[in-house]
Enzyme design. Structure first.
Site: not given
Length: 329
Positions: A199, A224, A281, A284, A307, A316
Site C-alpha cells: 500500500r 492496515k 491504489h 496494488r 490479506h 482477483y
C-alpha cells in the site's frame, strides 16, 4: 436519585442525574408515583436522562471536534488524513452549532449534500470518524449527550469494488511521465508498488532498517490489519532499492515524500500521460493480479499482500481466466 413530595394532596416525583435535565411528574396515588420513579430510574441507568441543555449549550460541535483532532487523532495510524478531514468539517455551518441543538437530521442533510460531490465510501469514512468522535465525547469526556446522533442515521453503502487493470502500454507511459517529476522517487514508488503489492502508506513509512537487500526481504512492522509481515523482493525491486539507497545517503526513510506530495505528483502524471480512471491504489490490485498470473497460490499471495481472509483474494481470480484457459488447452 428519585424524590417524592406530597403537595396539595398529590404526589410529585422528581428524578435527577448529574449532567442531565431533571424529570418530574405528578400523581394522585402514591403507588403510581413510586412505580413511575422506579421505571424512570431504571431507564436512567440504562440510557440516561435527557441531557441538560444548559451544559450542552456551552460546547459547539466544532469545539468537540477540535479536541478530538488534538487529543485522539494523533494516536491513530491515519492521523494525517483524519486531521485533514476534521479541519474540513470545521468549515461547515453545523460545526458552529452547540451540542444542545444538534441531532441526527443535521448529519443526514450533511450526508446527502456530500453524496452529491464525493463517493459513498468517502462519506461512509467521514461518518465513521464523526461517530467515533461523539462516542469519545460521551464515554471519555463525560459530555452529557443522551445518544450519539450519528448512530441514528443510515450510512451509505460501500462503493463497488474496483477491478482496474493496466492495459498494454500504460505502465510504460507511467514510467516515462514519472521521469519528468523532480528526482526519481515517483518512478521508483510506482515500480515498487507494482512489484510488491504494498500500500502507498506502507511504502512511504518504510525505513532502510526494515530492508535486507542481501536476503531480499522487506519487513513491514505496521499494516492496515494491525499485524506485521515480511515480503520477498524480486530482483527488479532489489536493483531499484540499491539505486535509491545510494541517493538516500544517511537518510533513515526510503522515500522523502508525504502523502500530499504523492497525491499532487500522481495527478500530474495521470494528466500528462493521458491515462484515464487510474488511482494509485489500483497498482496494488494490478500487483496482486500479476502474482496469481505468475502461478502463486492463495497462501503465497496472502503472505505478500497481507490479506488475513483468503476470500478477499477471490476478487482477483477472474483476472487469471485467460491463464487457466491456456492451461486447459
Amino acid at each position: 436519585m428519585a424524590t417524592i413530595r406530597k403537595r396539595n394532596g398529590k404526589y410529585q416525583v422528581q428524578v435527577r442525574l448529574q449532567g442531565s435535565a431533571p424529570m418530574s411528574k405528578t400523581f394522585t396515588r402514591l403507588e403510581d408515583a413510586k412505580a413511575w420513579a422506579r421505571l424512570t430510574e431504571l431507564e436512567a441507568e440504562q440510557i440516561g436522562l435527557p441531557a441538560d441543555p444548559r451544559l450542552l449549550a456551552k460546547i459547539t460541535v466544532g469545539e468537540m471536534l477540535q479536541r478530538y483532532r488534538d487529543e485522539v487523532v494523533p494516536k491513530k495510524r491515519g492521523a494525517e488524513y483524519e486531521t485533514i478531514m476534521v479541519n474540513a468539517m470545521l468549515r461547515h455551518p453545523w460545526a458552529k452549532r452547540s451540542l444542545a441543538h444538534i441531532e441526527g437530521a443535521t448529519f443526514a442533510e450533511h450526508r446527502d449534500a456530500r453524496l452529491r460531490t464525493v463517493l459513498p465510501c468517502t462519506v461512509k469514512r467521514e461518518l465513521a470518524m464523526l461517530q467515533h468522535a461523539f462516542d469519545v465525547a460521551i464515554k471519555d469526556w463525560s459530555i452529557p449527550l443522551r445518544a450519539n446522533p450519528i448512530k441514528a442515521i443510515s450510512k451509505p453503502g460501500g462503493a463497488k469494488k474496483r477491478d482496474r487493470r493496466l492495459v498494454k502500454g500504460e505502465l510504460a507511459r507511467l514510467f516515462r511521465t514519472a521521469k519528468q517529476c523532480k528526482g526519481d522517487h515517483m518512478r521508483a514508488l510506482i515500480l515498487l508498488a507494482i512489484e510488491t503489492g504494498m500500500r502507498q502508506g506502507e511504502l512511504l513509512a518504510a525505513k532502510w532498517s526494515h530492508i535486507n537487500l542481501a536476503a531480499r526481504h522487506w519487513f513491514i512492522p505496521l499494516t492496515k490489519n494491525g499485524e506485521s509481515r515480511t515480503i520477498p523482493l524480486t530482483r527488479r525491486c532489489v536493483r531499484t532499492l540499491r539505486i535509491l539507497k545510494k541517493v538516500a545517503g544517511d537518510a533513515k526513510g526510503v522515500f522523502d515524500l508525504t502523502r500530499e506530495a504523492v497525491k499532487c505528483s500522481w495527478r500530474r502524471i495521470i494528466k500528462r500521460s493521458g491515462i484515464e480512471d487510474l488511482n494509485f491504489h489500483d497498482l496494488r490490485h494490478e500487483a496482486i493480479s500479476r502474482f496469481f498470473e505468475r502461478g502463486l497460490s492463495v497462501p503465497e499471495v496472502s503472505l505478500i499482500s497481507g490479506h488475513k481472509d483468503a476470500r478477499m483474494l477471490f476478487r482477483y481470480t477472474h483476472m487469471t481466466a485467460a491463464h487457466v484457459l491456456a492451461k486447459l488447452g
